[in-house]
Scaffold this motif. Sequence first.
Motif, mmCIF file in Angstrom:
data_model
loop_
_atom_site.group_PDB
_atom_site.id
_atom_site.type_symbol
_atom_site.label_atom_id
_atom_site.label_comp_id
_atom_site.label_asym_id
_atom_site.label_seq_id
_atom_site.Cartn_x
_atom_site.Cartn_y
_atom_site.Cartn_z
ATOM 1 N N LYS A 152 0.839 -1.199 0.000
ATOM 2 C CA LYS A 152 0.000 0.000 0.000
ATOM 3 C C LYS A 152 0.875 1.251 0.000
ATOM 4 O O LYS A 152 0.506 2.289 -0.570
ATOM 5 N N GLN A 153 2.049 1.161 0.606
ATOM 6 C CA GLN A 153 2.939 2.324 0.702
ATOM 7 C C GLN A 153 3.622 2.642 -0.625
ATOM 8 O O GLN A 153 3.733 3.798 -1.025
ATOM 9 N N THR A 154 4.072 1.605 -1.337
ATOM 10 C CA THR A 154 4.867 1.830 -2.540
ATOM 11 C C THR A 154 4.123 1.535 -3.837
ATOM 12 O O THR A 154 4.538 1.998 -4.898
ATOM 13 N N GLY A 155 3.052 0.748 -3.775
ATOM 14 C CA GLY A 155 2.367 0.330 -4.982
ATOM 15 C C GLY A 155 3.111 -0.738 -5.751
ATOM 16 O O GLY A 155 2.750 -1.070 -6.890
ATOM 17 N N LEU A 156 4.162 -1.314 -5.170
ATOM 18 C CA LEU A 156 4.976 -2.344 -5.827
ATOM 19 C C LEU A 156 4.579 -3.726 -5.334
ATOM 20 O O LEU A 156 4.015 -3.899 -4.252
ATOM 21 N N LEU A 157 4.908 -4.739 -6.129
ATOM 22 C CA LEU A 157 4.565 -6.113 -5.788
ATOM 23 C C LEU A 157 5.459 -6.632 -4.670
ATOM 24 O O LEU A 157 6.688 -6.526 -4.741
ATOM 25 N N ASP A 158 4.834 -7.210 -3.665
ATOM 26 C CA ASP A 158 5.559 -7.901 -2.594
ATOM 27 C C ASP A 158 5.720 -9.352 -3.028
ATOM 28 O O ASP A 158 5.067 -10.265 -2.521
ATOM 29 N N TRP A 159 6.614 -9.559 -3.978
ATOM 30 C CA TRP A 159 6.734 -10.819 -4.698
ATOM 31 C C TRP A 159 7.065 -11.991 -3.763
ATOM 32 O O TRP A 159 6.557 -13.113 -3.948
ATOM 33 N N ALA A 160 7.876 -11.743 -2.767
ATOM 34 C CA ALA A 160 8.319 -12.823 -1.879
ATOM 35 C C ALA A 160 7.167 -13.407 -1.071
ATOM 36 O O ALA A 160 7.250 -14.549 -0.607
ATOM 37 N N ASN A 161 6.086 -12.653 -0.905
ATOM 38 C CA ASN A 161 4.979 -13.106 -0.057
ATOM 39 C C ASN A 161 3.745 -13.529 -0.854
ATOM 40 O O ASN A 161 2.637 -13.565 -0.309
ATOM 41 N N ARG A 162 3.929 -13.861 -2.139
ATOM 42 C CA ARG A 162 2.783 -14.385 -2.891
ATOM 43 C C ARG A 162 2.372 -15.742 -2.305
ATOM 44 O O ARG A 162 3.181 -16.453 -1.713
ATOM 45 N N SER A 163 1.104 -16.086 -2.503
ATOM 46 C CA SER A 163 0.575 -17.291 -1.867
ATOM 47 C C SER A 163 -0.532 -17.880 -2.724
ATOM 48 O O SER A 163 -1.023 -17.239 -3.663
ATOM 49 N N LEU A 164 -0.926 -19.091 -2.402
ATOM 50 C CA LEU A 164 -2.034 -19.732 -3.094
ATOM 51 C C LEU A 164 -3.336 -19.308 -2.407
ATOM 52 O O LEU A 164 -3.507 -19.512 -1.205
ATOM 53 N N ASN A 195 -5.498 -3.208 1.809
ATOM 54 C CA ASN A 195 -4.099 -3.356 1.385
ATOM 55 C C ASN A 195 -3.943 -3.172 -0.118
ATOM 56 O O ASN A 195 -3.021 -3.706 -0.719
ATOM 57 N N ASP A 196 -4.865 -2.428 -0.731
ATOM 58 C CA ASP A 196 -4.862 -2.155 -2.167
ATOM 59 C C ASP A 196 -5.529 -3.305 -2.923
ATOM 60 O O ASP A 196 -6.294 -4.080 -2.351
ATOM 61 N N ALA A 197 -5.236 -3.425 -4.206
ATOM 62 C CA ALA A 197 -5.935 -4.376 -5.072
ATOM 63 C C ALA A 197 -5.627 -5.821 -4.690
ATOM 64 O O ALA A 197 -4.551 -6.135 -4.173
#
Length: 304
Positions: free
Chosen positions: A183-195, A211-213
Amino acid sequence: MDKGNKMNYTIKNNMLKVTISSKGAEIQSVKGVHSDYEYMWQADPAIWDRHAPVLFPIVGRLKNDQYTYQGKTYHLGQHGFARDCEFIVEKQSDESITFLLKDSEETRKVYPFKFELRVNYNLMNNLLEENFIVTNKTDGEMIFGIGGHPGFNLPVDDLQVKKEDFYFATQPSEARVKIPISKQTGLLDWANRSLASTDSLIGLSDDLFKNDALIYQLSGHDNKISVRTENSKFHINVWTRNAPFVGIWSQYPKTANYVCIEPWWGIADRSDADGKLEDKYGMNHLAKGETFNAGFSITFHSEK
């Protein structure tokens, strides 16, 4: 990059009347011919001041709102520039219209490629098709992202139902990878993707977007995302066709009775991005003279 004075154009059949602006080739209105119900969010500037922007040549936000290409740095804001550009109408019939945007001296200051971007709308009964056709006019490879961002009215007042009575349903019924966004940067938190459990219903609430989209990775086959309620026949279906990603979003903490279902052929930068366009995750690479085709379809169903 607002160029010229926008004009509105209409396509219509016996079920839907669609109004589209030359600015951004953006849908302004989709109304049921018999119900007169307005399906599209009406761009309240106090909440979210757009209806259904076309995202090009990037989707989402770049790290530091910039990128490098062939050693030169370019600055480009969230979702790119096409949504603020004036398109021309290339052809139109009663139930179809095609808008065209070409590169210019101004676009090449922020995006150093020559291109033709066509956005085509077709009506078939209660289905509206939105197609993207990108042609590379550059003497070399072209790198780009593109996507849709339609916002849909939820008829809370009309139906005597609450926003929380609506939910999202997805087909095929299967789990999908969810990619969190900061939410702060608008960037993907790639390391925390999940099923994610997209094989079950997703209840709608304002807090869903705190937490945004919600961003999901899609497999290559057709995916359908619906917003609906058990209390009404009203529902909207979005078929993402070959989109690799979809975003589901509504403004937060400002809230209103609408939601966006966004098929994407591109995505925001990962937080660990190196800033090079050549390395950017999720982009499309198009050889000289080649054309890229993508799109999605929406069906509209009202209470009446």
